[in-house]
Design a protein around this motif. Structure first.
Motif, mmCIF file in Angstrom:
data_model
loop_
_atom_site.group_PDB
_atom_site.id
_atom_site.type_symbol
_atom_site.label_atom_id
_atom_site.label_comp_id
_atom_site.label_asym_id
_atom_site.label_seq_id
_atom_site.Cartn_x
_atom_site.Cartn_y
_atom_site.Cartn_z
ATOM 1 N N TYR A 95 0.837 -1.213 0.000
ATOM 2 C CA TYR A 95 0.000 0.000 0.000
ATOM 3 C C TYR A 95 0.871 1.262 0.000
ATOM 4 O O TYR A 95 0.661 2.176 -0.796
ATOM 5 C CB TYR A 95 -0.920 -0.013 1.214
ATOM 6 C CG TYR A 95 -1.599 1.310 1.464
ATOM 7 C CD1 TYR A 95 -2.716 1.684 0.726
ATOM 8 C CD2 TYR A 95 -1.118 2.185 2.424
ATOM 9 C CE1 TYR A 95 -3.336 2.911 0.933
ATOM 10 C CE2 TYR A 95 -1.724 3.415 2.647
ATOM 11 C CZ TYR A 95 -2.835 3.771 1.895
ATOM 12 O OH TYR A 95 -3.441 4.988 2.100
ATOM 13 N N ASN A 96 1.873 1.294 0.880
ATOM 14 C CA ASN A 96 2.757 2.467 0.950
ATOM 15 C C ASN A 96 3.517 2.677 -0.360
ATOM 16 O O ASN A 96 3.685 3.805 -0.823
ATOM 17 C CB ASN A 96 3.737 2.326 2.118
ATOM 18 C CG ASN A 96 3.055 2.484 3.458
ATOM 19 O OD1 ASN A 96 2.038 3.163 3.573
ATOM 20 N ND2 ASN A 96 3.600 1.848 4.474
ATOM 21 N N GLU A 97 3.958 1.589 -0.971
ATOM 22 C CA GLU A 97 4.696 1.712 -2.217
ATOM 23 C C GLU A 97 3.790 2.163 -3.368
ATOM 24 O O GLU A 97 4.210 2.955 -4.208
ATOM 25 C CB GLU A 97 5.379 0.380 -2.554
ATOM 26 C CG GLU A 97 6.530 0.544 -3.508
ATOM 27 C CD GLU A 97 7.424 -0.667 -3.559
ATOM 28 O OE1 GLU A 97 8.376 -0.736 -2.741
ATOM 29 O OE2 GLU A 97 7.179 -1.543 -4.401
ATOM 30 N N CYS B 287 1.146 4.074 -3.023
ATOM 31 C CA CYS B 287 0.927 5.507 -2.774
ATOM 32 C C CYS B 287 2.137 6.331 -3.211
ATOM 33 O O CYS B 287 1.984 7.392 -3.827
ATOM 34 C CB CYS B 287 0.627 5.757 -1.295
ATOM 35 S SG CYS B 287 -0.990 5.160 -0.780
ATOM 36 N N LEU B 288 3.331 5.841 -2.916
ATOM 37 C CA LEU B 288 4.549 6.530 -3.302
ATOM 38 C C LEU B 288 4.679 6.598 -4.822
ATOM 39 O O LEU B 288 4.977 7.652 -5.390
ATOM 40 C CB LEU B 288 5.765 5.819 -2.702
ATOM 41 C CG LEU B 288 7.138 6.359 -3.083
ATOM 42 C CD1 LEU B 288 7.334 7.756 -2.485
ATOM 43 C CD2 LEU B 288 8.224 5.417 -2.581
ATOM 44 N N LEU C 25 2.293 6.157 -7.277
ATOM 45 C CA LEU C 25 1.241 6.898 -7.972
ATOM 46 C C LEU C 25 1.177 8.351 -7.544
ATOM 47 O O LEU C 25 0.717 9.204 -8.305
ATOM 48 C CB LEU C 25 -0.114 6.221 -7.760
ATOM 49 C CG LEU C 25 -0.234 4.805 -8.341
ATOM 50 C CD1 LEU C 25 -1.620 4.243 -8.088
ATOM 51 C CD2 LEU C 25 0.106 4.796 -9.825
ATOM 52 N N GLY C 26 1.659 8.653 -6.353
ATOM 53 C CA GLY C 26 1.653 10.036 -5.885
ATOM 54 C C GLY C 26 2.456 10.966 -6.777
ATOM 55 O O GLY C 26 2.108 12.123 -6.956
ATOM 56 N N GLY C 27 3.503 10.450 -7.374
ATOM 57 C CA GLY C 27 4.310 11.266 -8.268
ATOM 58 C C GLY C 27 3.837 11.228 -9.710
ATOM 59 O O GLY C 27 4.311 11.978 -10.554
ATOM 60 N N ILE D 1 0.205 10.724 -10.641
ATOM 61 C CA ILE D 1 -1.190 11.130 -10.818
ATOM 62 C C ILE D 1 -1.491 12.340 -9.963
ATOM 63 O O ILE D 1 -1.179 12.364 -8.765
ATOM 64 C CB ILE D 1 -2.144 9.974 -10.430
ATOM 65 C CG1 ILE D 1 -1.874 8.744 -11.321
ATOM 66 C CG2 ILE D 1 -3.595 10.403 -10.535
ATOM 67 C CD1 ILE D 1 -2.638 7.525 -10.922
ATOM 68 N N GLU D 2 -2.106 13.352 -10.576
ATOM 69 C CA GLU D 2 -2.508 14.544 -9.815
ATOM 70 C C GLU D 2 -3.811 14.262 -9.079
ATOM 71 O O GLU D 2 -4.726 13.670 -9.626
ATOM 72 C CB GLU D 2 -2.720 15.719 -10.771
ATOM 73 C CG GLU D 2 -1.469 16.171 -11.476
ATOM 74 C CD GLU D 2 -1.755 17.327 -12.419
ATOM 75 O OE1 GLU D 2 -2.785 17.987 -12.279
ATOM 76 O OE2 GLU D 2 -0.920 17.538 -13.308
ATOM 77 N N GLU D 3 -3.872 14.709 -7.820
ATOM 78 C CA GLU D 3 -5.120 14.565 -7.071
ATOM 79 C C GLU D 3 -6.107 15.602 -7.546
ATOM 80 O O GLU D 3 -5.751 16.737 -7.842
ATOM 81 C CB GLU D 3 -4.863 14.708 -5.562
ATOM 82 C CG GLU D 3 -4.135 13.516 -5.004
ATOM 83 C CD GLU D 3 -4.138 13.524 -3.505
ATOM 84 O OE1 GLU D 3 -5.113 13.991 -2.905
ATOM 85 O OE2 GLU D 3 -3.145 13.044 -2.941
#
Length: 123
Positions: free
Chosen positions: A109-111, A113-114, A116-118, A120-122
């Protein structure tokens, strides 16, 4: 052969060898240019005559890399498809002594998030 998770190179020097080249990009090999291909050692033995040479065949380069890897982690990798979408690829799961399902799931889960966080724009 591996030592401490590092590849060990086997360095050899073949003195005075005959090298045949089959190149796609140049007529003759250019000084300082790297070529991608396959190197084969050929040995012939006929009537007590021992002959050895090497043949190098240049492989055709890929024009574009399909589905480039945009993230490479410990648990997953992320590739970008031709249409611009992302694909999550799980790496082999090693279950054995000390494996903890909850810890593994949390790390994945943490990976994710890490990764896709860079990418995909929220909204």
């Amino acid at each position: 052969m591996k030592k401490n998770n590092e590849t060990v190179w086997n360095n050899n020097t073949h003195l005075s060898v005959d090298l045949k080249t089959q190149l796609r990009s140049d007529r003759v090999a250019k000084t300082g240019k790297s070529y991608t291909g396959v190197l084969r050692r050929d040995v012939f033995c006929e009537d007590f005559c021992y002959e050895e040479h090497f043949t190098f065949v240049e492989t055709q380069p890929w024009s574009t890399k399909r589905n480039p890897r945009v993230f490479n982690g410990k648990y997953i990798s992320v590739t970008r498809q031709d249409d611009g979408t992302y694909r999550l690829n799980f790496k082999p799961l090693k279950t054995g002594e000390g494996f903890n399902l909850e810890r593994y799931a949390l790390n994945v889960y943490n990976e994710v998030c890490l990764a896709l966080g860079g990418l995909i724009e929220e909204r």
